[in-house]
Design a protein around this motif. Structure first.
Motif, PDB file in Angstrom:
ATOM      1  N   SER A 330      30.149 -44.370 -23.472  1.00 20.96           N
ATOM      2  CA  SER A 330      29.215 -44.617 -24.605  1.00 20.96           C
ATOM      3  C   SER A 330      29.545 -45.557 -25.443  1.00 20.96           C
ATOM      4  O   SER A 330      28.702 -46.467 -26.029  1.00 20.96           O
ATOM      5  CB  SER A 330      28.855 -43.354 -25.255  1.00 20.96           C
ATOM      6  N   VAL A 331      30.750 -45.813 -25.831  1.00 28.20           N
ATOM      7  CA  VAL A 331      31.001 -46.768 -26.974  1.00 28.20           C
ATOM      8  C   VAL A 331      31.068 -48.362 -26.242  1.00 28.20           C
ATOM      9  O   VAL A 331      30.528 -49.111 -26.744  1.00 28.20           O
ATOM     10  CB  VAL A 331      32.718 -46.846 -27.464  1.00 28.20           C
ATOM     11  N   SER A 332      31.277 -48.506 -24.887  1.00 29.19           N
ATOM     12  CA  SER A 332      31.051 -49.767 -24.456  1.00 29.19           C
ATOM     13  C   SER A 332      29.657 -50.122 -24.334  1.00 29.19           C
ATOM     14  O   SER A 332      29.212 -51.164 -24.246  1.00 29.19           O
ATOM     15  CB  SER A 332      31.693 -49.680 -22.805  1.00 29.19           C
ATOM     16  N   ARG A 333      28.823 -49.274 -24.165  1.00 30.81           N
ATOM     17  CA  ARG A 333      27.408 -49.309 -24.162  1.00 30.81           C
ATOM     18  C   ARG A 333      26.838 -49.582 -25.449  1.00 30.81           C
ATOM     19  O   ARG A 333      25.897 -50.226 -25.698  1.00 30.81           O
ATOM     20  CB  ARG A 333      26.574 -48.426 -23.333  1.00 30.81           C
ATOM     21  N   ASN A 334      27.266 -49.006 -26.297  1.00 25.09           N
ATOM     22  CA  ASN A 334      26.755 -48.964 -27.973  1.00 25.09           C
ATOM     23  C   ASN A 334      27.879 -49.111 -28.895  1.00 25.09           C
ATOM     24  O   ASN A 334      28.659 -48.178 -29.501  1.00 25.09           O
ATOM     25  CB  ASN A 334      26.061 -47.799 -28.185  1.00 25.09           C
ATOM     26  N   PRO A 335      28.277 -50.317 -28.698  1.00 25.58           N
ATOM     27  CA  PRO A 335      29.545 -50.654 -29.610  1.00 25.58           C
ATOM     28  C   PRO A 335      29.654 -50.202 -31.050  1.00 25.58           C
ATOM     29  O   PRO A 335      30.781 -49.958 -31.537  1.00 25.58           O
ATOM     30  CB  PRO A 335      29.849 -52.149 -29.605  1.00 25.58           C
ATOM     31  N   TYR A 336      28.556 -49.999 -31.730  1.00 20.69           N
ATOM     32  CA  TYR A 336      28.527 -49.385 -33.118  1.00 20.69           C
ATOM     33  C   TYR A 336      28.990 -47.847 -33.058  1.00 20.69           C
ATOM     34  O   TYR A 336      29.381 -47.613 -34.444  1.00 20.69           O
ATOM     35  CB  TYR A 336      27.158 -49.457 -33.770  1.00 20.69           C
ATOM     36  N   LEU A 337      29.139 -47.428 -32.257  1.00 17.56           N
ATOM     37  CA  LEU A 337      29.878 -46.051 -32.036  1.00 17.56           C
ATOM     38  C   LEU A 337      31.176 -45.882 -32.300  1.00 17.56           C
ATOM     39  O   LEU A 337      31.973 -44.969 -32.762  1.00 17.56           O
ATOM     40  CB  LEU A 337      29.719 -45.263 -30.747  1.00 17.56           C
ATOM     41  N   ALA A 338      31.780 -47.153 -32.184  1.00 18.64           N
ATOM     42  CA  ALA A 338      33.577 -47.270 -32.346  1.00 18.64           C
ATOM     43  C   ALA A 338      33.944 -47.108 -33.597  1.00 18.64           C
ATOM     44  O   ALA A 338      34.920 -46.457 -34.138  1.00 18.64           O
ATOM     45  CB  ALA A 338      34.010 -48.432 -31.555  1.00 18.64           C
ATOM     46  N   ASN A 339      32.948 -47.377 -34.546  1.00 21.11           N
ATOM     47  CA  ASN A 339      33.319 -47.213 -36.161  1.00 21.11           C
ATOM     48  C   ASN A 339      32.767 -46.235 -36.739  1.00 21.11           C
ATOM     49  O   ASN A 339      32.759 -45.910 -37.687  1.00 21.11           O
ATOM     50  CB  ASN A 339      32.629 -48.562 -36.890  1.00 21.11           C
ATOM     51  N   ALA A 340      32.179 -45.210 -36.036  1.00 22.48           N
ATOM     52  CA  ALA A 340      31.394 -43.997 -36.435  1.00 22.48           C
ATOM     53  C   ALA A 340      32.408 -42.779 -36.888  1.00 22.48           C
ATOM     54  O   ALA A 340      33.548 -42.789 -36.354  1.00 22.48           O
ATOM     55  CB  ALA A 340      30.516 -43.173 -35.493  1.00 22.48           C
ATOM     56  N   ILE A 341      32.015 -42.134 -37.887  1.00 24.35           N
ATOM     57  CA  ILE A 341      33.093 -41.250 -38.243  1.00 24.35           C
ATOM     58  C   ILE A 341      32.405 -39.686 -37.453  1.00 24.35           C
ATOM     59  O   ILE A 341      31.360 -39.403 -38.052  1.00 24.35           O
ATOM     60  CB  ILE A 341      32.619 -41.049 -39.847  1.00 24.35           C
ATOM     61  N   VAL A 342      33.409 -39.211 -36.981  1.00 26.69           N
ATOM     62  CA  VAL A 342      32.914 -38.141 -36.123  1.00 26.69           C
ATOM     63  C   VAL A 342      33.833 -36.829 -36.518  1.00 26.69           C
ATOM     64  O   VAL A 342      35.029 -36.770 -36.264  1.00 26.69           O
ATOM     65  CB  VAL A 342      32.960 -38.341 -34.807  1.00 26.69           C
ATOM     66  N   PRO A 343      33.473 -36.107 -37.825  1.00 26.43           N
ATOM     67  CA  PRO A 343      34.346 -35.024 -38.066  1.00 26.43           C
ATOM     68  C   PRO A 343      34.054 -33.876 -37.020  1.00 26.43           C
ATOM     69  O   PRO A 343      33.288 -33.404 -36.582  1.00 26.43           O
ATOM     70  CB  PRO A 343      33.630 -34.516 -39.415  1.00 26.43           C
ATOM     71  N   LEU A 344      35.367 -33.327 -36.811  1.00 27.21           N
ATOM     72  CA  LEU A 344      35.451 -32.214 -35.772  1.00 27.21           C
ATOM     73  C   LEU A 344      35.894 -30.851 -36.224  1.00 27.21           C
ATOM     74  O   LEU A 344      35.889 -30.007 -35.424  1.00 27.21           O
ATOM     75  CB  LEU A 344      36.436 -32.734 -34.707  1.00 27.21           C
ATOM     76  N   LYS A 345      35.714 -30.647 -37.602  1.00 28.80           N
ATOM     77  CA  LYS A 345      36.139 -29.416 -38.234  1.00 28.80           C
ATOM     78  C   LYS A 345      34.666 -28.885 -37.999  1.00 28.80           C
ATOM     79  O   LYS A 345      33.603 -29.272 -37.843  1.00 28.80           O
ATOM     80  CB  LYS A 345      36.490 -29.663 -39.522  1.00 28.80           C
ATOM     81  N   PRO A 346      34.817 -27.669 -38.032  1.00 27.74           N
ATOM     82  CA  PRO A 346      33.360 -26.581 -37.752  1.00 27.74           C
ATOM     83  C   PRO A 346      32.445 -26.855 -39.127  1.00 27.74           C
ATOM     84  O   PRO A 346      33.058 -27.231 -40.230  1.00 27.74           O
ATOM     85  CB  PRO A 346      34.047 -25.294 -37.745  1.00 27.74           C
TER      86      PRO A 346
END
Length: 788
Positions: A330-346
């Motif tokens: 998905s990152v290779s298809r949509n490069p802007y996802l590489a810099n996204a902040i993805v919090p994994l805490k509940p």
């Protein structure tokens, strides 16, 4: 022993939540309490002779949750028991018998004692709902065997025995005062001033028809009574969660009774926190609702019950959080996802686009009941309108990848006629049902950054101009009494469902650009026919024990996928075999019920998001089998214990599917994998102790409720990230009632140990992640109630 006024009201003298002055038959006859004026006592034996009808990566809860919850429960009991038992009032009591209340239910469209019904049914009365703080359908999962519930994108999903919701029609049918609710979200609107909730487990295709493969949830509101009364209730809990509710019951004259309930709720602090400074917290909101119910005795034999109700709700409730970082693909298809902040805490997100939801709902119902000697004729009519407006951040991260806007309007009319009665050894109900449901829906995605394979500033529209469903059915269900102990059961329903869907989808590249039609405006029509039988037998082993066995079929309608073009999914069908054993033991102090079941499913309906579309697909086959044990015990008039255990094996037997998060694996054979929302083991245990007068002349009730779930999968691929590990939820309450029953104070805590657990999950290959919603965090609060 029960206390009742007219057939419209029934109270359990032995309940730990009963009026504190109701101690005995003599106490009732002598009472001068206005709350009990005109109340009659009915004493019935317990038999058929009663004429009354490990936490990983901060995401999944540890297996130690069970031990920790049990330790807290035992420690709390150890600390509070000496203080309560040391009271002089308590020291003088003990060893006094009590009975579990005999509940009368209407789940089979005629009044029956719960223990006499040859089906797996759980019923929870209004007093117990109030004492446990059950205020929404999802709370019922901590009371009812084999039930799971949770919200995602603002919609409540209910599953029973692993069978439940998809994005189309629900698999568990919701009824409110006998009126079918075609949308699962309507189940959220019924939980005010409830007399009882009845949950039927297993396919109910004969009496309830469409979309009841998992079971049925019946909400029965309190009917107007013959006494002027009411109450005012207010509560406040952590997360700035407040509620005010009022009820007034007015007997206008000997023939007309009116009951009005109004409710206002607000939570100002969101359960889900945004990690971006200044970002919007979600899972909060406010609502206002009201219901007016009028009951008229037109004649001695004809009663008209009419109700009008409405709700308005708003807040950022249509949301989810990501559960894993985007996949490399998905990152290779949509490069802007590489810099996204993805919090994994509940209960964390980083959403940067607006999340808002507004709902307007209104409706009316009418029930005419005509007593015809040994028979009863009912005409049940319902009409409702609902309008949803949602703005969503459908990526839940700090990039504007998927801001979405959804609008839906729907109106529904239902009509049912049923005739029930008995003639000699035959008891029967026959009837007919009609529904007309019309819906308009549009979903608009704004791809400002583009989304593979679309360029930036693309808009994608899915629009259904008309989704018209018409349902027709006739049904009959007969019980033939072979003797005083043995009876056979037979039922049949024929249903026809017609659907007409006018839809179109299109793309637009910039506001001024012409539209590119991806699905030209078209109307698709389809008709589904089904015949769903029920056959069974029941035998009374004794006055207090009976065995039953049933064979039945269920049917869930198919349809067209909203976000595709002329793509149809097939109906879901189930064949069910079930046997049960129901018992009243220890002179009525213990009820113990056992049910064993086996289902064969074909074309089980599932959700899957592929690319830019969310689709309902059909699994080839699945099998569900299990055992449930449910009981209630009243060792004396102080203690009440409720418990149930469910052992479930719900697996696919024939299904191949492609995981959009791992397309390189190709079509996977998932036969042998577990169905979603189907834990192997689920346990609910509740303990309540009601003292004699101990504080300011009033009794105290202490209760604790523990719920345990083993590992739960949420996707058919059963990947480790598709699962929620075992967890336990502990709720507790301490209740004080004033001596005359006018005032009540209830202190409560929900999810006392602060467990983090997933209630629903989906996935999208666009941002290469699973998305989830979480159960509510720990809340502590206080509730005050004044009766008049």
């Amino acid at each position: 022993m029960r206390v009742s006024g007219s057939p419209r009201a029934e109270f359990d003298i032995n309940s730990p939540y009963a009026h504190p002055h109701v101690k005995s038959l003599d106490g009732i006859s002598r009472t001068d309490d206005p709350l009990l004026q005109g109340v009659k006592v009915r004493v019935g034996g317990p038999g058929r002779t009663d004429p009354a009808p490990p936490k990983t990566s901060g995401r999944i809860v540890k297996g130690e949750a069970v031990q920790r919850s049990l330790r807290i429960l035992m420690c709390a009991s150890a600390l509070t028991a000496p203080a309560l038992l040391a009271s002089p009032a308590l020291a003088q009591t003990g060893g006094e018998g009590a009975e579990v209340a005999e509940l009368v239910v209407t789940a089979l469209k005629r009044e029956s004692n719960l223990q006499d019904v040859p089906a797996a049914i759980s019923a929870v009365g209004g007093p117990e709902l109030e004492a446990r703080g059950i205020s929404q359908p999802s709370d019922l999962q901590f009371v009812v065997p084999s039930m799971q519930a949770g919200r995602l994108l603002g919609q409540t999903a209910i599953t029973i025995r692993g069978v439940g919701l998809n994005q189309g029609a629900p698999g568990v049918a919701i009824h409110a005062d006998g009126v079918y609710q075609p949308r699962p979200s309507m189940g959220d609107l019924t939980q005010i001033d409830v007399e009882r909730v009845e949950v039927l487990r297993g396919p109910q295709g004969t009496l309830y028809g469409r979309n009841a493969n998992g079971g049925v949830v019946n909400f029965i509101s309190r009917a107007p009574g013959d006494t002027f009364e009411g109450y005012i209730l207010g509560s406040y809990a952590t997360y700035e969660d407040s509620r005010i509710q009022g009820v007034i019951n007015v007997p206008v004259n000997d023939r007309i009774r009116v009951r009005l309930v109004a409710d206002r709720w607000q939570r100002s602090e969101g359960f889900v926190k945004n990690v971006i400074p200044g970002g919007q917290d979600v899972d909060k909101g406010k609502s206002a609702s009201a219901r007016l119910r009028v009951q008229v005795d037109v004649t001695e034999d004809l009663t008209w019950d009419v109700a009008a109700y409405g709700l308005t709700a708003s807040g950022p409730t249509s949301y989810f959080t990501l559960y894993n970082t985007p996949t490399p693909l998905s990152v290779s298809r949509n490069p802007y996802l590489a810099n996204a902040i993805v919090p994994l805490k509940p209960r964390r997100n980083s959403a940067n686009d607006l999340i808002a939801a507004n709902r307007e709902f209104g409706g009316a119902s009418s029930t005419l009941t005509w007593e015809l000697g040994e028979a009863q004729l009912k005409a049940i009519s319902g009409y409702s309108r609902i309008a949803d407006r949602e703005d969503r951040d459908d990526d839940s991260i700090n990039v504007s990848a998927f801001p979405a806007h959804r609008r839906e309007r729907a109106r529904t009319f239902t009509q049912e006629l049923n005739l029930s009665g008995s003639l000699g050894p035959v008891e029967a109900v026959v009837g007919a049902f009609y529904m007309r449901d019309h819906k308009y829906e549009v979903l608009d995605y704004d791809f400002f950054l583009g989304i593979f394979p679309l360029p930036p500033n693309s808009d994608l529209f899915f629009e259904t101009y008309k989704n018209l469903s018409k349902a027709y059915a006739v049904f009959g269900d007969v019980t033939f009494n072979l003797s005083d102990k043995a009876r056979i059961i037979g039922g049949l329903r024929y249903s026809k469902d017609k659907q007409s869907v006018a839809q179109r989808n299109y793309l637009q590249f910039g506001n001024l650009a012409p539209r590119t039609i991806t699905c030209p405006l078209q109307t698709n029509d389809v008709t589904f026919n089904s015949t769903t039988p029920r056959i069974g037998a029941q035998y009374d082993v004794s006055e207090d024990s009976n065995l039953f066995a049933t064979y039945s079929k269920g049917f869930k309608v198919g349809g067209f996928n909203f976000s595709a073009c002329n793509q149809q999914f097939r109906p879901e069908k189930v064949t069910s075999y079930e046997a049960g054993w129901k018992n009243r033991l220890l002179d009525g102090a213990l009820t113990l019920n056992v049910a064993a079941f086996y289902y064969d499913y074909t074309d089980l309906q599932l959700n899957q998001t592929v690319g830019l579309t969310s689709l309902i697909t059909n699994a080839a086959a699945a099998r569900v089998k299990g055992v449930e044990v449910e009981g209630a015990w009243r060792p004396d008039r102080h203690w009440t214990v409720n418990a149930n255990v469910s052992l479930l094996r719900a697996k696919f037997t024939d299904f191949r599917n492609v995981d959009s998060l791992a397309p390189a694996r190709g079509a996977q054979d998932v036969a042998g994998n577990y169905l979603s929302n189907a834990p192997k083991t689920s346990i609910n245990v509740g303990v309540a102790y009601r003292s004699d007068p101990i504080l300011a002349g009033g009794p105290i009730t202490a209760r604790a409720d523990l719920s345990y779930r083993s590992k739960i999968y949420f996707r058919e691929f059963n990947d480790p990230l598709d699962a929620q590990d075992a967890y336990a939820i502990l709720n507790a309450a301490l209740i004080w009632d004033s001596p005359d029953g006018t005032y009540r104070v209830r202190a409560f805590a929900t999810n006392l140990t602060g467990e983090d657990y997933i209630v629903r999950m989906g996935s999208s290959d666009n941002f290469g992640s699973r998305f989830v919603s979480w159960g509510a965090p720990r809340q502590i609060g206080l509730e005050l109630r004044a009766n008049f």
